[in-house]
Design an enzyme around this catalytic site. Structure first.
Site, short mmCIF file in Angstrom:
data_model
loop_
_atom_site.label_atom_id
_atom_site.label_comp_id
_atom_site.label_asym_id
_atom_site.label_seq_id
_atom_site.Cartn_x
_atom_site.Cartn_y
_atom_site.Cartn_z
CD GLU A 84 -2.96 1.31 2.15
OE1 GLU A 84 -3.87 2.14 1.98
OE2 GLU A 84 -2.95 0.49 3.09
CG ASP A 159 -1.57 15.87 -3.34
OD1 ASP A 159 -2.22 16.47 -4.22
OD2 ASP A 159 -1.04 16.44 -2.38
CG ASP A 195 -11.64 12.44 -3.56
OD1 ASP A 195 -10.57 12.70 -4.17
OD2 ASP A 195 -11.83 12.79 -2.38
CB THR A 230 -12.61 6.62 4.93
OG1 THR A 230 -12.71 7.62 3.90
CG2 THR A 230 -11.65 5.53 4.49
CE LYS A 231 -15.13 7.71 12.11
NZ LYS A 231 -14.57 8.11 13.43
#
Length: 251
Positions: A84, A159, A195, A230-231
Protein backbone atom coordinates in the site's frame (compact mmCIF):
# COMPACT_ATOMS: atom_id res chain seq x y z
CA UNK A 1 -3.45 8.86 0.79
CA UNK A 2 -0.94 9.68 1.92
CA UNK A 3 2.52 9.10 1.45
CA UNK A 4 1.33 10.85 -1.56
CA UNK A 5 -0.62 12.06 1.38
CA UNK A 6 -4.12 11.39 0.39
CA UNK A 7 -7.42 13.12 0.67
CA UNK A 8 -8.17 10.49 3.32
CA UNK A 9 -6.28 12.80 5.70
CA UNK A 10 -8.28 16.05 5.88
CA UNK A 11 -6.72 16.99 9.23
CA UNK A 12 -3.28 17.57 7.75
CA UNK A 13 -2.98 20.99 6.06
CA UNK A 14 -0.29 21.41 3.45
CA UNK A 15 3.01 22.83 4.62
CA UNK A 16 5.28 24.97 2.43
CA UNK A 17 7.36 22.81 0.07
CA UNK A 18 10.54 21.47 1.64
CA UNK A 19 13.83 21.14 -0.21
CA UNK A 20 13.86 17.83 -2.03
CA UNK A 21 10.17 17.18 -1.45
CA UNK A 22 7.65 16.74 -4.21
CA UNK A 23 6.40 20.29 -3.83
CA UNK A 24 9.77 21.70 -4.85
CA UNK A 25 10.50 19.45 -7.81
CA UNK A 26 10.95 21.21 -11.16
CA UNK A 27 8.01 20.66 -13.47
CA UNK A 28 10.15 19.08 -16.18
CA UNK A 29 11.79 16.43 -13.99
CA UNK A 30 10.93 12.94 -15.21
CA UNK A 31 8.78 10.80 -12.95
CA UNK A 32 9.51 8.91 -10.76
CA UNK A 33 13.19 9.79 -10.30
CA UNK A 34 12.63 13.49 -9.60
CA UNK A 35 9.36 13.17 -7.73
CA UNK A 36 8.84 11.36 -4.47
CA UNK A 37 5.70 9.42 -3.66
CA UNK A 38 4.69 11.83 -0.92
CA UNK A 39 4.22 15.44 0.08
CA UNK A 40 5.39 16.61 3.49
CA UNK A 41 2.42 17.72 5.59
CA UNK A 42 2.17 19.68 8.78
CA UNK A 43 0.50 17.84 11.60
CA UNK A 44 0.90 17.20 15.29
CA UNK A 45 1.46 13.72 16.66
CA UNK A 46 -1.03 13.13 19.48
CA UNK A 47 -0.14 11.57 22.82
CA UNK A 48 -1.87 8.34 21.80
CA UNK A 49 -0.06 8.20 18.48
CA UNK A 50 3.30 8.89 20.15
CA UNK A 51 2.65 6.09 22.65
CA UNK A 52 1.82 3.70 19.81
CA UNK A 53 5.00 4.70 17.96
CA UNK A 54 7.07 4.01 21.06
CA UNK A 55 5.41 0.76 22.10
CA UNK A 56 4.45 -0.83 18.77
CA UNK A 57 6.89 0.80 16.35
CA UNK A 58 9.74 -1.61 17.14
CA UNK A 59 7.54 -4.57 16.16
CA UNK A 60 5.58 -3.23 13.21
CA UNK A 61 7.76 -0.51 11.64
CA UNK A 62 10.54 -1.85 9.42
CA UNK A 63 13.82 -0.09 8.75
CA UNK A 64 14.39 1.02 5.18
CA UNK A 65 17.46 -0.51 3.57
CA UNK A 66 18.55 -0.56 -0.09
CA UNK A 67 18.41 -4.37 -0.07
CA UNK A 68 15.70 -6.87 -0.97
CA UNK A 69 13.11 -7.40 1.75
CA UNK A 70 12.73 -10.86 3.26
CA UNK A 71 8.96 -10.69 3.65
CA UNK A 72 8.70 -14.08 5.35
CA UNK A 73 11.10 -12.94 8.06
CA UNK A 74 9.49 -9.49 8.36
CA UNK A 75 5.98 -10.90 8.88
CA UNK A 76 6.92 -14.15 10.57
CA UNK A 77 5.05 -16.16 7.97
CA UNK A 78 4.77 -16.76 4.23
CA UNK A 79 1.62 -15.22 2.74
CA UNK A 80 0.52 -13.15 -0.28
CA UNK A 81 2.10 -9.69 -0.11
CA UNK A 82 0.18 -6.47 -0.85
CA UNK A 83 1.95 -3.10 -1.05
CA UNK A 84 0.00 0.00 0.00
CA UNK A 85 1.38 3.38 -1.03
CA UNK A 86 0.14 6.07 1.32
CA UNK A 87 -2.42 5.20 3.98
CA UNK A 88 -3.32 8.56 5.48
CA UNK A 89 -4.52 7.89 9.04
CA UNK A 90 -4.85 4.14 8.43
CA UNK A 91 -8.63 3.73 8.69
CA UNK A 92 -9.04 1.77 5.45
CA UNK A 93 -5.73 -0.06 5.90
CA UNK A 94 -6.69 -1.49 9.27
CA UNK A 95 -10.12 -2.53 7.99
CA UNK A 96 -8.69 -4.33 4.95
CA UNK A 97 -6.06 -6.13 7.04
CA UNK A 98 -8.80 -7.38 9.37
CA UNK A 99 -11.09 -8.67 6.62
CA UNK A 100 -8.17 -10.26 4.74
CA UNK A 101 -6.18 -12.01 7.49
CA UNK A 102 -4.70 -14.42 4.95
CA UNK A 103 -2.67 -11.61 3.33
CA UNK A 104 0.36 -9.59 4.45
CA UNK A 105 0.24 -5.80 3.98
CA UNK A 106 3.42 -3.75 3.52
CA UNK A 107 2.36 -0.12 3.98
CA UNK A 108 4.41 2.96 3.08
CA UNK A 109 3.72 6.33 4.69
CA UNK A 110 6.09 9.13 5.72
CA UNK A 111 3.60 11.22 7.73
CA UNK A 112 4.40 10.47 11.40
CA UNK A 113 0.90 11.18 12.79
CA UNK A 114 -0.47 8.76 10.19
CA UNK A 115 2.05 6.07 11.14
CA UNK A 116 1.19 6.59 14.80
CA UNK A 117 -2.54 6.45 14.05
CA UNK A 118 -2.22 3.15 12.18
CA UNK A 119 -0.07 1.67 14.95
CA UNK A 120 -2.74 2.71 17.45
CA UNK A 121 -5.37 0.90 15.37
CA UNK A 122 -3.11 -2.16 15.15
CA UNK A 123 -2.90 -2.29 18.94
CA UNK A 124 -6.59 -1.61 19.57
CA UNK A 125 -7.81 -4.08 16.92
CA UNK A 126 -5.19 -6.81 17.51
CA UNK A 127 -3.93 -6.77 13.91
CA UNK A 128 -0.81 -8.79 13.09
CA UNK A 129 -0.55 -8.79 9.27
CA UNK A 130 0.64 -5.19 8.72
CA UNK A 131 4.21 -3.92 8.53
CA UNK A 132 5.02 -0.24 7.96
CA UNK A 133 7.87 1.47 6.15
CA UNK A 134 8.10 5.17 7.02
CA UNK A 135 9.93 5.91 3.79
CA UNK A 136 9.41 7.05 0.20
CA UNK A 137 7.55 4.23 -1.56
CA UNK A 138 9.38 4.89 -4.84
CA UNK A 139 12.69 3.97 -3.19
CA UNK A 140 11.10 0.99 -1.45
CA UNK A 141 9.82 -0.23 -4.80
CA UNK A 142 13.16 0.27 -6.52
CA UNK A 143 15.43 -1.25 -3.88
CA UNK A 144 13.47 -3.54 -1.54
CA UNK A 145 11.04 -5.43 -3.78
CA UNK A 146 12.11 -7.95 -6.40
CA UNK A 147 10.26 -8.56 -9.68
CA UNK A 148 7.28 -10.79 -8.98
CA UNK A 149 7.37 -10.11 -5.23
CA UNK A 150 3.88 -8.61 -4.97
CA UNK A 151 0.41 -10.10 -5.13
CA UNK A 152 -1.29 -6.72 -5.03
CA UNK A 153 -0.87 -2.94 -4.84
CA UNK A 154 -3.24 -0.46 -3.18
CA UNK A 155 -3.09 3.27 -3.94
CA UNK A 156 -6.12 4.97 -2.43
CA UNK A 157 -6.79 8.70 -2.82
CA UNK A 158 -3.29 9.92 -3.70
CA UNK A 159 -2.73 13.67 -3.86
CA UNK A 160 -4.56 14.79 -7.04
CA UNK A 161 -2.42 17.89 -7.67
CA UNK A 162 -5.44 19.80 -8.96
CA UNK A 163 -3.61 22.55 -10.86
CA UNK A 164 -2.72 21.61 -14.43
CA UNK A 165 0.86 22.82 -14.09
CA UNK A 166 1.31 20.40 -11.18
CA UNK A 167 -0.13 17.33 -12.93
CA UNK A 168 3.36 15.94 -13.57
CA UNK A 169 3.75 15.56 -9.82
CA UNK A 170 0.95 13.01 -9.63
CA UNK A 171 2.00 9.58 -8.45
CA UNK A 172 0.28 7.57 -11.17
CA UNK A 173 2.61 8.07 -14.14
CA UNK A 174 3.85 5.54 -16.75
CA UNK A 175 7.33 4.89 -15.26
CA UNK A 176 5.96 4.09 -11.80
CA UNK A 177 3.14 1.95 -13.17
CA UNK A 178 5.69 -0.01 -15.22
CA UNK A 179 7.72 -0.63 -12.05
CA UNK A 180 4.64 -1.74 -10.15
CA UNK A 181 3.57 -4.07 -12.95
CA UNK A 182 7.04 -5.65 -13.09
CA UNK A 183 6.92 -6.40 -9.36
CA UNK A 184 3.53 -8.07 -9.53
CA UNK A 185 3.18 -11.80 -9.94
CA UNK A 186 1.09 -12.92 -12.93
CA UNK A 187 -2.51 -12.57 -11.77
CA UNK A 188 -1.58 -9.93 -9.20
CA UNK A 189 -3.52 -6.68 -9.17
CA UNK A 190 -3.26 -2.90 -8.85
CA UNK A 191 -6.22 -1.18 -7.17
CA UNK A 192 -6.38 2.62 -7.32
CA UNK A 193 -9.12 4.91 -6.07
CA UNK A 194 -9.61 8.67 -6.33
CA UNK A 195 -12.32 11.25 -5.71
CA UNK A 196 -11.00 13.63 -8.40
CA UNK A 197 -12.44 12.82 -11.83
CA UNK A 198 -9.60 14.32 -13.94
CA UNK A 199 -7.13 12.18 -12.00
CA UNK A 200 -9.38 9.13 -12.45
CA UNK A 201 -9.26 9.74 -16.19
CA UNK A 202 -5.47 9.98 -16.11
CA UNK A 203 -5.23 6.80 -14.03
CA UNK A 204 -7.40 4.94 -16.52
CA UNK A 205 -5.30 6.17 -19.44
CA UNK A 206 -1.95 5.34 -17.82
CA UNK A 207 -2.95 1.93 -16.47
CA UNK A 208 -4.59 0.96 -19.78
CA UNK A 209 -1.41 1.85 -21.67
CA UNK A 210 0.79 -0.49 -19.60
CA UNK A 211 1.23 -3.67 -21.70
CA UNK A 212 1.67 -5.93 -18.66
CA UNK A 213 -1.72 -4.94 -17.22
CA UNK A 214 -5.30 -5.82 -18.11
CA UNK A 215 -8.39 -3.95 -16.92
CA UNK A 216 -10.86 -6.05 -14.93
CA UNK A 217 -13.72 -3.82 -16.11
CA UNK A 218 -14.74 -1.97 -19.26
CA UNK A 219 -13.60 1.26 -17.62
CA UNK A 220 -13.92 1.99 -13.91
CA UNK A 221 -14.45 -0.95 -11.58
CA UNK A 222 -17.14 -1.50 -8.97
CA UNK A 223 -15.81 -0.78 -5.50
CA UNK A 224 -14.33 -4.05 -4.20
CA UNK A 225 -15.99 -5.36 -1.04
CA UNK A 226 -12.77 -5.16 0.97
CA UNK A 227 -12.32 -1.39 0.53
CA UNK A 228 -14.44 0.43 3.12
CA UNK A 229 -16.01 3.84 2.85
CA UNK A 230 -14.01 6.06 5.20
CA UNK A 231 -15.55 8.89 7.21
CA UNK A 232 -13.98 11.39 4.83
CA UNK A 233 -15.31 9.54 1.78
CA UNK A 234 -18.82 9.30 3.23
CA UNK A 235 -18.79 13.05 3.87
CA UNK A 236 -17.74 13.70 0.28
CA UNK A 237 -20.46 11.46 -1.10
CA UNK A 238 -23.08 13.31 0.93
CA UNK A 239 -21.86 16.47 -0.81
CA UNK A 240 -22.27 14.82 -4.20
CA UNK A 241 -18.61 14.00 -4.83
CA UNK A 242 -17.86 10.91 -6.91
CA UNK A 243 -15.34 8.14 -6.24
CA UNK A 244 -13.68 6.10 -8.97
CA UNK A 245 -12.06 2.68 -8.44
CA UNK A 246 -9.73 1.07 -10.97
CA UNK A 247 -8.56 -2.55 -10.74
CA UNK A 248 -6.03 -3.93 -13.21
CA UNK A 249 -4.39 -7.37 -13.15
CA UNK A 250 -0.94 -8.52 -14.25
CA UNK A 251 -1.02 -10.55 -17.46
Amino acid sequence: MTQTLSSQDPQAPAAPPMPGAAGSAPADVAHPKGIKSYVRRAGRTTTGQAKALEELGPRYVLDYAPALLDATAAFGRSAPLVLEIGFGMGEATAHIARVRPQDNFLCCEVHEPGVGALLKRIGEQDIHNIRILQHDAVEVLEHMLAPGALDGVHIFFPDPWHKKRHNKRRLIQPPLVAQLAARLKPGGYIHCATDWQPYAEQMLEVLSAEPLLSNTAEGYAPQPDYRPLTKFENRGMRLGHGVWDLVFTRR
